[in-house]
Write a protein that holds these residues in place. Structure first.
Motif, PDB file in Angstrom:
ATOM      1  N   GLU A   2       8.587  12.697  -9.102  1.00 26.50           N
ATOM      2  CA  GLU A   2       8.297  11.297  -8.761  1.00 26.50           C
ATOM      3  C   GLU A   2       9.451  10.617  -8.023  1.00 26.50           C
ATOM      4  O   GLU A   2       9.205   9.875  -7.064  1.00 26.50           O
ATOM      5  CB  GLU A   2       7.924  10.522 -10.026  1.00 26.50           C
ATOM      6  CG  GLU A   2       7.338   9.160  -9.731  1.00 26.50           C
ATOM      7  CD  GLU A   2       6.837   8.475 -10.989  1.00 26.50           C
ATOM      8  OE1 GLU A   2       6.962   7.253 -11.042  1.00 26.50           O
ATOM      9  OE2 GLU A   2       6.337   9.165 -11.892  1.00 26.50           O
ATOM     10  N   PRO A   3      10.732  10.844  -8.397  1.00 26.65           N
ATOM     11  CA  PRO A   3      11.829  10.206  -7.648  1.00 26.65           C
ATOM     12  C   PRO A   3      11.841  10.574  -6.164  1.00 26.65           C
ATOM     13  O   PRO A   3      12.220   9.757  -5.326  1.00 26.65           O
ATOM     14  CB  PRO A   3      13.088  10.726  -8.352  1.00 26.65           C
ATOM     15  CG  PRO A   3      12.641  11.023  -9.740  1.00 26.65           C
ATOM     16  CD  PRO A   3      11.231  11.529  -9.591  1.00 26.65           C
ATOM     17  N   LEU A   4      11.402  11.787  -5.826  1.00 25.42           N
ATOM     18  CA  LEU A   4      11.340  12.174  -4.416  1.00 25.42           C
ATOM     19  C   LEU A   4      10.314  11.337  -3.657  1.00 25.42           C
ATOM     20  O   LEU A   4      10.548  10.945  -2.514  1.00 25.42           O
ATOM     21  CB  LEU A   4      11.006  13.663  -4.285  1.00 25.42           C
ATOM     22  CG  LEU A   4      12.072  14.626  -4.775  1.00 25.42           C
ATOM     23  CD1 LEU A   4      11.582  16.062  -4.686  1.00 25.42           C
ATOM     24  CD2 LEU A   4      13.358  14.446  -3.991  1.00 25.42           C
ATOM     25  N   ALA A  31       0.835  -1.204   0.000  1.00 28.51           N
ATOM     26  CA  ALA A  31       0.000   0.000   0.000  1.00 28.51           C
ATOM     27  C   ALA A  31       0.867   1.251   0.000  1.00 28.51           C
ATOM     28  O   ALA A  31       0.535   2.241  -0.665  1.00 28.51           O
ATOM     29  CB  ALA A  31      -0.937  -0.012   1.209  1.00 28.51           C
ATOM     30  N   SER A  32       1.984   1.222   0.718  1.00 27.92           N
ATOM     31  CA  SER A  32       2.905   2.355   0.741  1.00 27.92           C
ATOM     32  C   SER A  32       3.490   2.605  -0.646  1.00 27.92           C
ATOM     33  O   SER A  32       3.588   3.753  -1.090  1.00 27.92           O
ATOM     34  CB  SER A  32       4.037   2.107   1.733  1.00 27.92           C
ATOM     35  OG  SER A  32       3.542   1.932   3.024  1.00 27.92           O
ATOM     36  N   ILE A  33       3.870   1.534  -1.334  1.00 24.90           N
ATOM     37  CA  ILE A  33       4.456   1.668  -2.670  1.00 24.90           C
ATOM     38  C   ILE A  33       3.430   2.229  -3.648  1.00 24.90           C
ATOM     39  O   ILE A  33       3.717   3.182  -4.387  1.00 24.90           O
ATOM     40  CB  ILE A  33       5.010   0.310  -3.156  1.00 24.90           C
ATOM     41  CG1 ILE A  33       6.215  -0.092  -2.310  1.00 24.90           C
ATOM     42  CG2 ILE A  33       5.370   0.358  -4.637  1.00 24.90           C
ATOM     43  CD1 ILE A  33       6.688  -1.510  -2.529  1.00 24.90           C
ATOM     44  N   TRP A  50      11.745   1.294   5.088  1.00 26.26           N
ATOM     45  CA  TRP A  50      12.880   0.948   5.952  1.00 26.26           C
ATOM     46  C   TRP A  50      12.534   1.250   7.419  1.00 26.26           C
ATOM     47  O   TRP A  50      12.772   0.416   8.293  1.00 26.26           O
ATOM     48  CB  TRP A  50      14.124   1.711   5.513  1.00 26.26           C
ATOM     49  CG  TRP A  50      15.264   1.549   6.465  1.00 26.26           C
ATOM     50  CD1 TRP A  50      16.041   0.440   6.641  1.00 26.26           C
ATOM     51  CD2 TRP A  50      15.737   2.532   7.392  1.00 26.26           C
ATOM     52  NE1 TRP A  50      16.969   0.675   7.634  1.00 26.26           N
ATOM     53  CE2 TRP A  50      16.804   1.950   8.097  1.00 26.26           C
ATOM     54  CE3 TRP A  50      15.356   3.833   7.682  1.00 26.26           C
ATOM     55  CZ2 TRP A  50      17.499   2.642   9.079  1.00 26.26           C
ATOM     56  CZ3 TRP A  50      16.051   4.523   8.656  1.00 26.26           C
ATOM     57  CH2 TRP A  50      17.111   3.928   9.348  1.00 26.26           C
ATOM     58  N   LEU A  51      11.968   2.422   7.681  1.00 29.57           N
ATOM     59  CA  LEU A  51      11.587   2.769   9.050  1.00 29.57           C
ATOM     60  C   LEU A  51      10.533   1.808   9.594  1.00 29.57           C
ATOM     61  O   LEU A  51      10.604   1.383  10.756  1.00 29.57           O
ATOM     62  CB  LEU A  51      11.060   4.212   9.110  1.00 29.57           C
ATOM     63  CG  LEU A  51      12.092   5.315   9.018  1.00 29.57           C
ATOM     64  CD1 LEU A  51      11.424   6.672   8.890  1.00 29.57           C
ATOM     65  CD2 LEU A  51      13.036   5.278  10.210  1.00 29.57           C
ATOM     66  N   TYR A  52       9.561   1.452   8.772  1.00 26.15           N
ATOM     67  CA  TYR A  52       8.488   0.552   9.194  1.00 26.15           C
ATOM     68  C   TYR A  52       9.042  -0.825   9.573  1.00 26.15           C
ATOM     69  O   TYR A  52       8.660  -1.393  10.595  1.00 26.15           O
ATOM     70  CB  TYR A  52       7.454   0.423   8.073  1.00 26.15           C
ATOM     71  CG  TYR A  52       6.257  -0.431   8.433  1.00 26.15           C
ATOM     72  CD1 TYR A  52       5.267   0.056   9.269  1.00 26.15           C
ATOM     73  CD2 TYR A  52       6.123  -1.723   7.938  1.00 26.15           C
ATOM     74  CE1 TYR A  52       4.168  -0.716   9.609  1.00 26.15           C
ATOM     75  CE2 TYR A  52       5.025  -2.501   8.270  1.00 26.15           C
ATOM     76  CZ  TYR A  52       4.059  -1.993   9.101  1.00 26.15           C
ATOM     77  OH  TYR A  52       2.980  -2.761   9.437  1.00 26.15           O
ATOM     78  N   LEU A  53       9.962  -1.346   8.747  1.00 24.35           N
ATOM     79  CA  LEU A  53      10.487  -2.699   8.970  1.00 24.35           C
ATOM     80  C   LEU A  53      11.642  -2.761   9.956  1.00 24.35           C
ATOM     81  O   LEU A  53      12.081  -3.857  10.320  1.00 24.35           O
ATOM     82  CB  LEU A  53      10.909  -3.322   7.639  1.00 24.35           C
ATOM     83  CG  LEU A  53       9.782  -3.555   6.642  1.00 24.35           C
ATOM     84  CD1 LEU A  53      10.325  -4.077   5.319  1.00 24.35           C
ATOM     85  CD2 LEU A  53       8.736  -4.503   7.206  1.00 24.35           C
ATOM     86  N   LEU A  62      10.744   4.547   0.082  1.00 25.54           N
ATOM     87  CA  LEU A  62      11.790   3.616   0.521  1.00 25.54           C
ATOM     88  C   LEU A  62      12.221   3.896   1.957  1.00 25.54           C
ATOM     89  O   LEU A  62      12.428   2.968   2.743  1.00 25.54           O
ATOM     90  CB  LEU A  62      12.989   3.683  -0.425  1.00 25.54           C
ATOM     91  CG  LEU A  62      12.758   3.127  -1.823  1.00 25.54           C
ATOM     92  CD1 LEU A  62      13.973   3.373  -2.703  1.00 25.54           C
ATOM     93  CD2 LEU A  62      12.410   1.653  -1.773  1.00 25.54           C
ATOM     94  N   ILE A  63      12.324   5.180   2.296  1.00 25.68           N
ATOM     95  CA  ILE A  63      12.682   5.538   3.678  1.00 25.68           C
ATOM     96  C   ILE A  63      11.576   5.092   4.632  1.00 25.68           C
ATOM     97  O   ILE A  63      11.844   4.527   5.700  1.00 25.68           O
ATOM     98  CB  ILE A  63      12.953   7.053   3.798  1.00 25.68           C
ATOM     99  CG1 ILE A  63      14.244   7.397   3.055  1.00 25.68           C
ATOM    100  CG2 ILE A  63      13.030   7.487   5.260  1.00 25.68           C
ATOM    101  CD1 ILE A  63      14.506   8.889   2.897  1.00 25.68           C
ATOM    102  N   TRP A  64      10.304   5.287   4.268  1.00 20.84           N
ATOM    103  CA  TRP A  64       9.182   4.857   5.098  1.00 20.84           C
ATOM    104  C   TRP A  64       9.199   3.344   5.294  1.00 20.84           C
ATOM    105  O   TRP A  64       9.024   2.854   6.411  1.00 20.84           O
ATOM    106  CB  TRP A  64       7.854   5.308   4.502  1.00 20.84           C
ATOM    107  CG  TRP A  64       6.692   4.510   5.023  1.00 20.84           C
ATOM    108  CD1 TRP A  64       5.934   3.632   4.334  1.00 20.84           C
ATOM    109  CD2 TRP A  64       6.188   4.489   6.363  1.00 20.84           C
ATOM    110  NE1 TRP A  64       4.980   3.063   5.156  1.00 20.84           N
ATOM    111  CE2 TRP A  64       5.120   3.580   6.412  1.00 20.84           C
ATOM    112  CE3 TRP A  64       6.544   5.144   7.535  1.00 20.84           C
ATOM    113  CZ2 TRP A  64       4.403   3.319   7.570  1.00 20.84           C
ATOM    114  CZ3 TRP A  64       5.824   4.873   8.696  1.00 20.84           C
ATOM    115  CH2 TRP A  64       4.770   3.978   8.702  1.00 20.84           C
TER     116      TRP A  64
END
Length: 191
Positions: free
Chosen positions: A60-62, A40-42, A72-75, A68-70
């Motif tokens: 879009e790259p931002l 869902a995040s992706i 990583w933080l989530y996992l 990706l940062i979210w």
């Protein structure tokens, strides 16, 4: 001849009742729920990136980087925090170190990287929980973590030693907490 001194250089850790460790079934629920959150995040990040690109140019790259940062933080940080991920909350689980502490973000990054970078794949990692005495995955073993019930309390402390196994052509060595057997524990408590 004097007895050989015990190697206690790795310190001591905690252990739990066998029913406090999270097994394969609950781990599959955690995996599915957390993968749904990541998916869902992706999807939402890509949609927001496309919409923002229509108004502000190529941003879009931002959004991809933020996604990706979210993830990583989530996992890593959120999974190890008292807040926990939705998957951990759904089954009432928490992750701790062998010493009973909250894992660092570095340790959680290492744990997540063992799937992404190898040497384990999802199948072998989850299969290991069915033969492990404490229902831990190979990633947990190598990262020095336990996944236990959220309200679980340690029932004892033991020395941390290196356990060695040869399975499927692999030679594994990881830290393991030695459980004190009831007779040995009674002998320790006796004057």
């Amino acid at each position: 001849m004097s007895p050989r001194p015990r190697d206690t250089s790795l310190g001591s850790g905690v252990y739990f009742k066998s029913e406090d460790y999270i097994g394969l079934g609950k781990r599959l629920v955690i995996l599915v729920v957390d993968l749904l959150v990541v998916a869902a995040s992706i999807v939402s990040s890509l949609l927001m990136g496309v919409i923002a690109s229509l108004f502000f140019g190529d941003v879009e790259p931002l959004f991809v980087l933020a996604c990706l940062i979210w993830i990583w933080l989530y996992l890593t940080a959120i999974k190890a925090s008292p807040t926990r991920t939705l998957g951990y909350r759904a089954v009432g689980a928490k992750i701790i170190t062998l010493r009973g502490e909250q894992p660092s973000t570095f340790r959680m990054t290492l744990r997540s990287s063992l799937w992404i970078l190898g040497p384990f794949n999802l199948f072998y990692d989850l299969l290991w929980t069915t033969v492990d005495d404490e229902s831990q995955t190979l990633r947990d073993r190598f990262a020095g973590t336990y996944v236990v019930k959220a309200g679980a309390e340690p029932i004892g402390k033991g020395e941390i030693h290196i356990a060695r196994y040869t399975v499927l052509g692999y030679n594994f060595a990881y830290e393991h907490v030695s459980h004190i057997r009831p007779k040995a524990q009674a002998a320790q408590l006796a004057p």
